[in-house]
Scaffold this motif. Structure first.
Motif, PDB file in Angstrom:
ATOM      1  N   UNK A 216       0.811  -1.207   0.000  1.00 21.13           N
ATOM      2  CA  UNK A 216       0.000   0.000   0.000  1.00 21.13           C
ATOM      3  C   UNK A 216       0.849   1.264   0.000  1.00 21.13           C
ATOM      4  N   UNK A 217       2.052   1.194   0.572  1.00 21.97           N
ATOM      5  CA  UNK A 217       2.897   2.386   0.604  1.00 21.97           C
ATOM      6  C   UNK A 217       3.329   2.799  -0.802  1.00 21.97           C
ATOM      7  N   UNK A 218       3.277   1.889  -1.762  1.00 19.45           N
ATOM      8  CA  UNK A 218       3.614   2.238  -3.138  1.00 19.45           C
ATOM      9  C   UNK A 218       2.545   3.134  -3.755  1.00 19.45           C
ATOM     10  N   UNK A 219       1.343   3.134  -3.190  1.00 18.35           N
ATOM     11  CA  UNK A 219       0.249   3.937  -3.721  1.00 18.35           C
ATOM     12  C   UNK A 219       0.223   5.351  -3.164  1.00 18.35           C
ATOM     13  N   UNK A 220       1.021   5.615  -2.152  1.00 12.72           N
ATOM     14  CA  UNK A 220       0.993   6.909  -1.488  1.00 12.72           C
ATOM     15  C   UNK A 220       2.061   7.813  -2.090  1.00 12.72           C
ATOM     16  N   UNK A 221       1.637   8.935  -2.693  1.00 12.78           N
ATOM     17  CA  UNK A 221       2.643   9.846  -3.238  1.00 12.78           C
ATOM     18  C   UNK A 221       3.469  10.443  -2.108  1.00 12.78           C
ATOM     19  N   UNK A 222       4.738  10.547  -2.336  1.00  7.74           N
ATOM     20  CA  UNK A 222       5.647  11.060  -1.327  1.00  7.74           C
ATOM     21  C   UNK A 222       6.653  11.983  -2.008  1.00  7.74           C
TER      22      UNK A 222
ATOM     23  N   UNK B  95       8.184   9.745   7.508  1.00  5.19           N
ATOM     24  CA  UNK B  95       8.119   8.974   8.747  1.00  5.19           C
ATOM     25  C   UNK B  95       6.919   8.025   8.674  1.00  5.19           C
ATOM     26  N   UNK B  96       6.915   6.982   9.490  1.00 10.37           N
ATOM     27  CA  UNK B  96       5.749   6.096   9.516  1.00 10.37           C
ATOM     28  C   UNK B  96       4.464   6.857   9.839  1.00 10.37           C
ATOM     29  N   UNK B  97       4.553   7.840  10.717  1.00  9.43           N
ATOM     30  CA  UNK B  97       3.375   8.636  11.061  1.00  9.43           C
ATOM     31  C   UNK B  97       2.854   9.428   9.882  1.00  9.43           C
ATOM     32  N   UNK B  98       3.754   9.980   9.073  1.00  8.16           N
ATOM     33  CA  UNK B  98       3.333  10.728   7.887  1.00  8.16           C
ATOM     34  C   UNK B  98       2.655   9.801   6.879  1.00  8.16           C
TER      35      UNK B  98
ATOM     36  N   UNK C 107      -0.792   8.968   8.251  1.00 10.70           N
ATOM     37  CA  UNK C 107      -1.704  10.100   8.085  1.00 10.70           C
ATOM     38  C   UNK C 107      -2.179  10.204   6.646  1.00 10.70           C
ATOM     39  N   UNK C 108      -1.293   9.990   5.685  1.00  8.19           N
ATOM     40  CA  UNK C 108      -1.678  10.051   4.279  1.00  8.19           C
ATOM     41  C   UNK C 108      -2.688   8.955   3.945  1.00  8.19           C
ATOM     42  N   UNK C 109      -2.495   7.778   4.507  1.00  8.17           N
ATOM     43  CA  UNK C 109      -3.430   6.677   4.269  1.00  8.17           C
ATOM     44  C   UNK C 109      -4.789   6.972   4.879  1.00  8.17           C
TER      45      UNK C 109
END
Length: 85
Positions: A11-17, A23-26, A29-31
């Motif tokens: 799922x982290x691959x779907x989150x633009x960064x 950080x894990x918290x960021x 929060x995005x999720x």
């Protein structure tokens, strides 16, 4: 052409960064920003509330805040699902 950093997975691959390191918290929060509704059995909600509880003590403030918000939503959903007494 090879890269020294592995590609993100799951799922982290779907989150633009925009930044190189979040950080894990960021990431949490995005999720959570995309979470609106879900329908699951009450025992699953209760288990999720218990599983997320340890994150309330995380050293990362964003993780603590996200965990608190999610746990509050889970507990509210459990309470709303309770039959009238």
């Amino acid at each position: 052409m090879t890269s020294t950093q592995p590609l993100p997975r799951g799922i982290s691959a779907l989150i633009p960064d925009a930044r190189a390191k979040a950080t894990p918290g960021e990431k949490a929060a995005a999720q959570l920003l995309h979470l609106r509704t879900a329908t699951v059995p009450v025992p699953v909600l209760a288990a999720a509330a218990e599983l997320i509880a340890p994150q309330l003590e995380d050293p990362d403030p964003a993780t603590r805040e996200a965990a608190g918000a999610v746990r509050a939503r889970l507990l509210a959903a459990i309470e709303d699902a309770a039959p009238d007494q």
